[in-house]
Motif scaffolding. Structure first.
Motif, PDB file in Angstrom:
ATOM      1  N   VAL A  94       0.843  -1.189   0.000  1.00  0.00           N
ATOM      2  CA  VAL A  94       0.000   0.000   0.000  1.00  0.00           C
ATOM      3  C   VAL A  94       0.877   1.237   0.000  1.00  0.00           C
ATOM      4  N   GLU A  95       0.578   2.182  -0.878  1.00  0.00           N
ATOM      5  CA  GLU A  95       1.313   3.442  -0.943  1.00  0.00           C
ATOM      6  C   GLU A  95       0.339   4.596  -0.689  1.00  0.00           C
ATOM      7  N   VAL A  96       0.590   5.361   0.361  1.00  0.00           N
ATOM      8  CA  VAL A  96      -0.231   6.518   0.686  1.00  0.00           C
ATOM      9  C   VAL A  96       0.446   7.759   0.116  1.00  0.00           C
ATOM     10  N   GLY A  97      -0.244   8.409  -0.820  1.00  0.00           N
ATOM     11  CA  GLY A  97       0.319   9.601  -1.434  1.00  0.00           C
ATOM     12  C   GLY A  97       0.153  10.839  -0.587  1.00  0.00           C
ATOM     13  N   SER A  98      -1.003  10.962   0.063  1.00  0.00           N
ATOM     14  CA  SER A  98      -1.258  12.121   0.918  1.00  0.00           C
ATOM     15  C   SER A  98      -2.317  11.775   1.943  1.00  0.00           C
ATOM     16  N   ILE A 130     -11.616  12.735  11.291  1.00  0.00           N
ATOM     17  CA  ILE A 130     -11.839  12.183   9.958  1.00  0.00           C
ATOM     18  C   ILE A 130     -10.710  12.660   9.057  1.00  0.00           C
ATOM     19  N   SER A 131     -10.037  11.732   8.402  1.00  0.00           N
ATOM     20  CA  SER A 131      -8.945  12.058   7.488  1.00  0.00           C
ATOM     21  C   SER A 131      -9.288  11.575   6.084  1.00  0.00           C
ATOM     22  N   LYS A 132      -8.757  12.295   5.106  1.00  0.00           N
ATOM     23  CA  LYS A 132      -8.918  11.903   3.705  1.00  0.00           C
ATOM     24  C   LYS A 132      -7.567  11.446   3.178  1.00  0.00           C
ATOM     25  N   LEU A 133      -7.520  10.199   2.720  1.00  0.00           N
ATOM     26  CA  LEU A 133      -6.276   9.620   2.224  1.00  0.00           C
ATOM     27  C   LEU A 133      -6.343   9.419   0.719  1.00  0.00           C
ATOM     28  N   THR A 134      -5.248   9.725   0.039  1.00  0.00           N
ATOM     29  CA  THR A 134      -5.076   9.368  -1.367  1.00  0.00           C
ATOM     30  C   THR A 134      -4.064   8.237  -1.404  1.00  0.00           C
ATOM     31  N   THR A 164      -9.197   7.883  -3.502  1.00  0.00           N
ATOM     32  CA  THR A 164      -9.322   8.505  -2.180  1.00  0.00           C
ATOM     33  C   THR A 164     -10.304   7.721  -1.305  1.00  0.00           C
ATOM     34  N   ARG A 165     -10.028   7.756  -0.010  1.00  0.00           N
ATOM     35  CA  ARG A 165     -10.917   7.166   0.988  1.00  0.00           C
ATOM     36  C   ARG A 165     -10.933   8.073   2.222  1.00  0.00           C
ATOM     37  N   GLU A 166     -12.117   8.188   2.845  1.00  0.00           N
ATOM     38  CA  GLU A 166     -12.200   8.878   4.129  1.00  0.00           C
ATOM     39  C   GLU A 166     -12.055   7.838   5.238  1.00  0.00           C
ATOM     40  N   LEU A 167     -11.259   8.183   6.252  1.00  0.00           N
ATOM     41  CA  LEU A 167     -11.021   7.285   7.374  1.00  0.00           C
ATOM     42  C   LEU A 167     -11.517   7.930   8.657  1.00  0.00           C
ATOM     43  N   PHE A 168     -12.455   7.278   9.319  1.00  0.00           N
ATOM     44  CA  PHE A 168     -12.990   7.735  10.604  1.00  0.00           C
ATOM     45  C   PHE A 168     -12.061   7.194  11.691  1.00  0.00           C
ATOM     46  N   GLN A 169     -11.280   8.088  12.290  1.00  0.00           N
ATOM     47  CA  GLN A 169     -10.280   7.684  13.282  1.00  0.00           C
ATOM     48  C   GLN A 169     -10.863   7.832  14.681  1.00  0.00           C
TER      49      GLN A 169
END
Length: 203
Positions: free
Chosen positions: A10-14, A25-29, A44-49
């Protein structure tokens, strides 16, 4: 492709924090390796932390009764029935404490029951909703004396109003079968108890 996929695939760009309040809540690319060896496009995915949590089923093996709490839950407001749910004792791991320490603290705050580490039997731990939430729930059964427990508990500073009551195993099973228990952690704990109560023996 037979390779077991893991974090290295898995590679997280931002990662951008969209909301930071009681929860985050974070937005990951990101992109990741696929089973055929290719790589997905960036998406993109939203992550509820939410953080991690602990739940405890209070059980008296001598009289074969469990204690459940009842309290208002905002997530059940749109539920067809009441938004007051029957649950196990539970709380968030929001300090430097470990799961067992949180379990003991929450048992006292929500039920007035003193629990020590040797009374806690691990049931399981699991990801609550991994499609978009990072929360891991640690579940225990606490072997305690429930002969004279009951009442209303909780911390006023956290706006808690929690009623504790005890049930026979049969009553708890009926409550679950009728839909009176409507959350995964409590269902898992009660099902575990139904499978294991005979092996727990009597005090």
């Amino acid at each position: 492709m037979n390779k077991q996929l893991g974090k290295d695939d898995v590679e997280v760009g931002s990662q951008e924090v969209c909301y930071d309040g009681f929860f985050r809540i974070s937005k990951l690319t990101l992109r990741h390796r696929k089973f055929d060896g290719e790589t997905t496009p960036w998406f993109t995915r939203e992550l509820f932390q939410r953080g991690h949590a602990v739940g405890v089923l209070l059980y008296d093996r001598r009289i074969q009764r469990v204690a459940l709490v009842e309290q208002f839950r905002i997530g059940a407001l749109a539920r067809e029935g009441s938004p007051w749910l029957h649950e196990i004792v539970a709380g968030m791991i929001d300090t430097a404490e470990g799961p067992r320490e949180v379990a003991a603290r929450e048992c006292f705050e929500e039920a007035g029951v003193v629990v020590t580490g040797d009374q806690l039997i691990p049931i399981c731990d699991y990801l609550v909703s991994p499609g978009g939430v990072d929360e891991r729930f640690y579940l225990y059964c606490a072997l305690v004396d429930l002969e004279n427990v009951g009442g209303v508990f909780g911390l006023e500073s956290e706006h808690e109003d929690i009623r504790l009551a005890t049930y026979s195993i049969e009553e708890a099973q009926q409550l679950m079968a009728s839909g009176g228990v409507d959350n995964s952690a409590t269902i898992i704990c009660l099902q575990w108890l139904l499978l294991n109560f005979a092996s727990l023996g009597e005090k």
